[in-house]
Design an enzyme around this catalytic site. Structure first.
Site, PDB file in Angstrom:
ATOM      1  CD  GLU A   1      -2.736   1.026  -4.600  1.00  0.00           C
ATOM      2  OE1 GLU A   1      -2.782   0.307  -3.579  1.00  0.00           O
ATOM      3  OE2 GLU A   1      -3.708   1.150  -5.379  1.00  0.00           O
TER       4      GLU A   1
ATOM      5  CE  LYS B   1     -11.092  -8.401   7.173  1.00  0.00           C
ATOM      6  NZ  LYS B   1     -10.262  -7.977   6.056  1.00  0.00           N
TER       7      LYS B   1
ATOM      8  CB  CYS C   1     -10.564  -4.510  13.616  1.00  0.00           C
ATOM      9  SG  CYS C   1     -10.470  -4.391  11.854  1.00  0.00           S
TER      10      CYS C   1
ATOM     11  CD  GLU D   1      -3.295   0.471   1.886  1.00  0.00           C
ATOM     12  OE1 GLU D   1      -3.993  -0.478   1.474  1.00  0.00           O
ATOM     13  OE2 GLU D   1      -3.502   1.042   2.966  1.00  0.00           O
TER      14      GLU D   1
ATOM     15  CD  GLU E   1     -11.681  -9.132   2.638  1.00  0.00           C
ATOM     16  OE1 GLU E   1     -11.074  -8.182   2.142  1.00  0.00           O
ATOM     17  OE2 GLU E   1     -11.468  -9.510   3.811  1.00  0.00           O
TER      18      GLU E   1
ATOM     19  CB  CYS F   1      -7.481  -3.704   5.148  1.00  0.00           C
ATOM     20  SG  CYS F   1      -6.986  -2.143   5.763  1.00  0.00           S
TER      21      CYS F   1
ATOM     22  CB  SER G   1      -5.590   0.476  -1.722  1.00  0.00           C
ATOM     23  OG  SER G   1      -4.566  -0.465  -1.840  1.00  0.00           O
TER      24      SER G   1
ATOM     25  CD  GLU H   1     -14.100  -9.478  -6.551  1.00  0.00           C
ATOM     26  OE1 GLU H   1     -14.640 -10.326  -5.821  1.00  0.00           O
ATOM     27  OE2 GLU H   1     -14.645  -8.398  -6.856  1.00  0.00           O
TER      28      GLU H   1
END
Ligand code: HC1
Ligand code: SF4
Length: 558
Positions: free
Chosen positions: A280, A353, A497, A277, A356, A298, A318, A361
Site C-alpha cells: 500500500e 482490542k 504494545c 502495508e 476493535e 494496527c 492504512s 467492520e
C-alpha cells in the site's frame, strides 16, 4: 560531585528531578499513590513526606534535591502520619478486597499491609459501588477512587484525550466524564492507560475470563487462540519469571493445558500486515495522490483517536486490518467446515482490542471474527486459576498449519517495530548487514517521537514513529503545517504494545526490558523478513486467492 544525606547516608545527586527519585535510587521504597515519573507532579497523596533537618515535613515528589541537604524517610512521626493517611483513605473505601478485580495488585491494600494497619479509628464513610460498565475496554467504580488523579493526568498529559477530569469540590470531589455521561459516550479511546495507572480498583481492565472459560468447557465449540507479540515478554514477573523474558513456549503450553484447541501466534498475522502495508505504501507513493503520509492502522486506540479528533485524516490511515483481525479472518476461514461452533480468542496486551474486535467492520453475518479478547492481565488470572505452575512448564511450539512467523512479525509489539518490519520488506538489500543498519536508523528505543530516513531506489523514504497519543497529536499538527513524511507509525501506548493498557503494570524504567525481549526474540528467528515466510505464499495461493481485499482490508474512512 554533589551529595546529600538520606537517613544519615551520603547519596550522590545526579540530575534527579526530585527527592523521591533520589530516595528510590538509594534503595528505599518510599510510598506514594500519585507519583509517576512521566506525569506532572500532583503532590496530593502526601505519603512521600520526609522529615527535613529542621523537623519540618516536605513532600519528596515536589522537593528538588540540594547539595548538603539532610532528610529522614523513616521516623516515628512519619510512620504515624502515613498510617493516619491510610486509615483515612480506608475509612472512606470499600473493603471487599477478596472480591475486587484488583485484589493482590492494589497499592492501598499493599500499603495497608506494609504499615500493618489492623484497625481503623475513623467511622466508615465508604459509599456504595458506583460502577460504569459501559465501555468494552475498562470498568470504573468511583467508590474505590482515592482521588490521586493519576488517571486524569495520564488521559490528559500522555494521551491528550481528556475523557475524565475532577468534578465538584471538597467532600463531593469525584472523577467524572463531561456531564457525567457513561465513559462509552465520552471521548475515551479505550487505551486503558488510566487502568494501568490507577493504584486501586477504581479503573480496571474489563474482565472477559469467565465468558472464555464457558466456551472452553462447551463440548460443541472449537476454540482457537492467537497470542500477540508483546504478551510473551510481559507476564513473566507475575508468574515467576523475569520481566522481558520471552515466555511464548510456556504460554502455548499453558493454553493447551487450559483447553484451547488451536494455538497460534499473532506474529504470523503481522507478517501478512507487513506485506499488505508495504504494498500500500509503495502504491501510494507511485500514484502520488493527496493521501500521504500513510499512517499505520494496527493500533485500535489510535484509530479511535483519529476518528474522534482528526476524522479528516482517515483517508491517510492504512486500509490494512490489524494483524489480529487479518489473522482472525484467515483462521475462521480455515476452520469454516468444522462441525463445531468456531470461537476465536485473541490474547492481547491491549484493552482497545476488545473494542476493535466488536467493530461492525469485522463481523461476518453479525458474528465477530474475534469473539473474545483477553488481555495479558486476564491471561495471568486464568493461568493462576488453572493451578498451572507456569515457571515449571516445558515450552511447546505453536500449531500448524499457521506455525511459522518471522522476526519482523515479532517486533511489532514494540514502538518502531512495525516500521522496521515494513522497511525490511521494501529495501532491496536483504543482507544481515543491511537489516542491522535498519535497526540503527533511529526507529528503535523508548523515545516517544522518532524519525528515520531510508533509501528506496533513488528516493528517500522519510518515516516517523510516535507512541503516546499526545505525541501523535503534536506530530499531526507539524504535518498539517507542511512537514513531509511518507510513513507514520502510531501506537497509543508509550513504548508501544509492550506497555499496553492490558499488560501487568511496571515502572516506566522497566519497559525497556520488554522491548529488548522482543528484539532478542527477533534474533532467534531464522527468517527476518515477512515476504520470506513460506506460509505467506501458501495463503496467497490458497485462502486469499481473489479475496485479499475482503479478508485483509477495511476502510475506516467510509
Ligand atoms: Fe500489538 Fe499488533 S503489535 S497492535 O501492539 O499490530 O495489541 O503485541 O497484537 O493486531 O502483531 C497489540 C502487540 C498486536 C495487532 C500485532
Ligand atoms: Fe483516557 Fe485511555 Fe482511560 Fe479512556 S482508556 S479514559 S482514553 S486513559
Amino acid at each position: 560531585r554533589e551529595y546529600m544525606l538520606i537517613d544519615g547516608i551520603p547519596v550522590e545527586i545526579n540530575g534527579e528531578k526530585n527527592l523521591l527519585e533520589l530516595i528510590r535510587k538509594a534503595g528505599i521504597k518510599l510510598p506514594t499513590f500519585c507519583y509517576h515519573s512521566e506525569l506532572s507532579v500532583y503532590g496530593a497523596c502526601r505519603m512521600c513526606m520526609v522529615e527535613n533537618e529542621w523537623g519540618g515535613l516536605d513532600a519528596a515528589c515536589s522537593t528538588p534535591p540540594r547539595a548538603g541537604m539532610s532528610i529522614k524517610t523513616n521516623t516515628e512521626r512519619l510512620q504515624k502520619y502515613r498510617k493516619m493517611i491510610l486509615e483515612l483513605l480506608l475509612a472512606n473505601h470499600c473493603r471487599d478486597c477478596t472480591t475486587c478485580n484488583n485484589n493482590g495488585k492494589c497499592k492501598l491494600q499493599d500499603l495497608a499491609m506494609r504499615y500493618n494497619i489492623s484497625h481503623i479509628r475513623f467511622p466508615n464513610t465508604a459509599s456504595n459501588p458506583d460502577v460504569d460498565d459501559s465501555s468494552l475496554c475498562i470498568t470504573r467504580d468511583r467508590s474505590k477512587c482515592i482521588l490521586c488523579g493519576d488517571c486524569v493526568r495520564v488521559c490528559n498529559e500522555v494521551q491528550n484525550v481528556g475523557a475524565i477530569d475532577f468534578a465538584y469540590r471538597g467532600s463531593k470531589m469525584t472523577i467524572s466524564t463531561v456531564f457525567d455521561k457513561p465513559i462509552f459516550e465520552s471521548n475515551c479511546v479505550g487505551c486503558g492507560q488510566c487502568a494501568l495507572a490507577c493504584p486501586t480498583g477504581a479503573i480496571v481492565v474489563k474482565d472477559d475470563t469467565q465468558k472464555v472459560w464457558k466456551e472452553i468447557y462447551d463440548k460443541n465449540t472449537r476454540v482457537s487462540v492467537q497470542i500477540a507479540p508483546a504478551v510473551r515478554v510481559a507476564l513473566g514477573k507475575e508468574l515467576g519469571l523475569n520481566d522481558g523474558e520471552n515466555a511464548i513456549g510456556k504460554i502455548v503450553a499453558a493454553l493447551r493445558r487450559m483447553g484451547f484447541d488451536d494455538i497460534f501466534d499473532t506474529s504470523t498475522g503481522a507478517d501478512l500486515t507487513v506485506l499488505e502495508e508495504s504494498a500500500e505504501l509503495l502504491r501510494r507513493i507511485r500514484e502520488g495522490k493527496n493521501d500521504m503520509p500513510l499512517f499505520t492502522s494496527c493500533c485500535p486506540a489510535w484509530v479511535n483517536y483519529c476518528e474522534k479528533f482528526y476524522p479528516e485524516l482517515l483517508p491517510h490511515v492504512s486500509t490494512c486490518r490489524s494483524p489480529m483481525q487479518m489473522f482472525a479472518s484467515i483462521i475462521k476461514e480455515e476452520y469454516s467446515t468444522s462441525s463445531k461452533r468456531l470461537v476465536h480468542v485473541a490474547v492481547m496486551p491491549c484493552t482497545a482490542k476488545k473494542f476493535e474486535a466488536a467493530r461492525k467492520e469485522f463481523k461476518v453475518n453479525g458474528v465477530p471474527n474475534v469473539d473474545y479478547v483477553l488481555t495479558t492481565q486476564e491471561l495471568v488470572r486464568m493461568i493462576k486459576e488453572s493451578g498451572i505452575v507456569f515457571s515449571e512448564l516445558e515450552p511447546e511450539a505453536i500449531d500448524m498449519p499457521f506455525g511459522t512467523y518471522t522476526g519482523a512479525g515479532v517486533i511489532f509489539g514494540v514502538s518502531g517495530g512495525v516500521t522496521e518490519a515494513v522497511l525490511r520488506r521494501v529495501v532491496s538489500d536483504k543482507s544481515p548487514t543491511s537489516f542491522r543498519s535498519l535497526a540503527y536508523t533511529g526507529v528503535r528505543g523508548m523515545n516517544g517521537v522518532k524519525e528515520a530516513s531510508v533509501m528506496y531506489g533513488d528516493r528517500k523514504l522519510k518515516v516517523a514513529v510516535v507512541s503516546g497519543l499526545k505525541n501523535a497529536g503534536d506530530l499531526i499538527e507539524r504535518i498539517k503545517a507542511g512537514e513531509h513524511y511518507d510513513l507514520v507509525e502510531v501506537m497509543a501506548c508509550p513504548g508501544g504494545c509492550i506497555n499496553g493498557g492490558g499488560q501487568p503494570f511496571v515502572q516506566s524504567e522497566e519497559r525497556e526490558k520488554r522491548g529488548k525481549g522482543l528484539y532478542s526474540a527477533d534474533k532467534l528467528c531464522n527468517i527476518k523478513s515477512s515476504e520470506e515466510n513460506p506460509l505467506m505464499m501458501t495463503l496467497y495461493k490458497g485462502i486469499l486467492k481473489g479475496r485479499v481485499h475482503e479478508l485483509l482490508h477495511v476502510d475506516y474512512a467510509s
